[in-house]
Design an enzyme around this catalytic site. Structure first.
Site, PDB file in Angstrom:
ATOM      1  CG  ASP A   1      -0.391  -0.028   2.518  1.00 61.18           C
ATOM      2  OD1 ASP A   1       0.848  -0.111   2.603  1.00 61.18           O
ATOM      3  OD2 ASP A   1      -1.141   0.032   3.513  1.00 61.18           O
ATOM      4  CB  SER A   2       4.563   1.753  -0.215  1.00 60.43           C
ATOM      5  OG  SER A   2       4.764   0.657  -1.079  1.00 60.43           O
TER       6      SER A   2
ATOM      7  CG  ASP B   1       0.515  -4.068   2.042  1.00 63.19           C
ATOM      8  OD1 ASP B   1       0.675  -4.958   2.912  1.00 63.19           O
ATOM      9  OD2 ASP B   1       1.308  -3.123   1.880  1.00 63.19           O
TER      10      ASP B   1
ATOM     11  CD  GLU C   1       8.376   0.103   7.235  1.00 59.34           C
ATOM     12  OE1 GLU C   1       7.425  -0.634   6.931  1.00 59.34           O
ATOM     13  OE2 GLU C   1       8.553   1.234   6.742  1.00 59.34           O
TER      14      GLU C   1
ATOM     15  CE  LYS D   1       3.541  -5.720   3.732  1.00 60.89           C
ATOM     16  NZ  LYS D   1       3.041  -4.573   4.542  1.00 60.89           N
TER      17      LYS D   1
ATOM     18  CD  GLU E   1       1.027  -1.291   7.994  1.00 62.48           C
ATOM     19  OE1 GLU E   1       0.722  -0.482   8.904  1.00 62.48           O
ATOM     20  OE2 GLU E   1       1.444  -0.934   6.878  1.00 62.48           O
TER      21      GLU E   1
HETATM   22  O1  KIV Z   1       3.646  -1.075   1.502  1.00 64.72           O
HETATM   23  C1  KIV Z   1       4.825  -1.453   1.409  1.00 64.72           C
HETATM   24  O2  KIV Z   1       5.507  -1.247   0.397  1.00 64.72           O
HETATM   25  C2  KIV Z   1       5.391  -2.154   2.553  1.00 64.72           C
HETATM   26  C3  KIV Z   1       6.871  -2.403   2.560  1.00 64.72           C
HETATM   27  C4  KIV Z   1       7.585  -1.158   2.900  1.00 64.72           C
HETATM   28  C5  KIV Z   1       7.240  -3.520   3.447  1.00 64.72           C
HETATM   29  O3  KIV Z   1       4.703  -2.490   3.455  1.00 64.72           O
END
Ligand code: KIV
Length: 280
Positions: A44-45, A83, A181, A112, A114
């Site tokens: 989600d970056s 994500d 992280e 993924k 958090e």
């Molecule tokens: O969203 C993302 O790119 C991430 C990485 C920085 C691990 O969670």
């Protein structure tokens, strides 16, 4: 053949380090594929580096599905992890529904999310349905407003203990890997040694089982802000800017396109057209 969770576990057991990189579209997914990198994260970056938001919070599940679909089409043998964005797993039922959409509608192989012990009931609900989950602890960008400027986690004994307990709890809840992280290197080493599943570090030193980098950071697509943990393996922003300037300059000076390179038309057709214009 596509990489699997057991490939990652095998690498952990054999002490083989591995890489994960983010990709958000078909083109970058194809390039990752050609590099042989085994794991792709549709992170989600993308809300920040692709869409230009200040945080990852505005990213929606529909946007993630759109990007994951493009990546799945481009990367045929990497393990693709999507994500779950902010507020798409506030409870186990919603989390399971969101995770299922990423698998069913986008075709990723894992999700993924958090958080530590507070998300373990959600993780176990999802993994019990057969959906692989990667954890993410340490600095967790979806909680940016809760943590403010405090980026590095685990500096004192209470925080360090909490981080290790979170990692162990995520493993018990069924996670197949955990992203660490911005965790101090010595603590990341301890966590990696304590877990049977792989740790994947970003800004967490050398001792994680894998390392993840964000596409735009590691390829030097941004020049104004480069986080400390980033290594720029290329300086694409400079290359792209130079290419764009050359294109602009060549068009303005009539160097591009080269003469006589377009599709042809008979001279008689042009002559007739000209004559008709003169008559009119
Ligand atoms: O969203 C993302 O790119 C991430 C990485 C920085 C691990 O969670």
């Amino acid at each position: 053949m596509r990489r699997t969770l057991s490939d990652l576990l095998k690498m952990k057991r054999n002490d083989e380090r591995f890489t994960m990189v983010t990709a958000y579209d078909y083109t970058s997914a194809q390039l990752v594929e050609r590099s042989g990198i085994p794991v792709v994260l549709v992170g989600d970056s993308l809300g920040m580096v692709f869409a230009g938001h200040e945080t990852t919070l505005p990213v929606t599940l529909d946007e993630m599905i759109y990007h994951c679909r493009a990546v799945v089409r481009g990367a045929r043998s990497a393990l693709i992890v999507g994500d779950l964005p902010f507020n798409t797993y506030p409870d186990a039922d919603t989390g399971l529904r969101s995770a299922a959409r990423l698998l069913q509608e986008a075709g990723v192989q894992a999700v993924k999310l958090e958080g530590g012990r507070e998300v373990c009931s959600i993780v176990s609900r999802i993994t019990r349905r057969g959906i692989p989950v990667m954890g993410h602890i340490g600095f967790t960008p979806q909680s940016v407003h809760a943590f403010g400027n405090k980026i590095v986690r685990g500096k004192n004994i209470d925080d360090a203990r909490a981080l290790l307990d979170d990692a162990l709890a995520l493993q018990d809840a069924g996670c197949f890997a955990v992203v660490l992280e911005c965790v101090p290197s010595a603590l990341a080493e301890e966590v990696s040694a304590a877990l049977a599943i792989p740790t994947i570090g970003i800004g967490s030193g050398l001792h994680c089982d894998g390392q993840v980098q964000v596409w735009h950071d590691m390829l030097g697509l941004y020049t104004d802000f480069v986080p400390r943990h980033v290594k720029r393996y290329a300086r694409l922003a400079e290359l792209i800017e130079a290419a764009l300037k050359q294109f602009d300059e060549e068009v303005r000076s009539a160097k591009f396109p080269a003469a006589n390179t377009g599709p042809r038309v008979k001279a008689s057709v042009v002559e007739q057209l000209r004559a008709e214009r003169v008559e009119a």
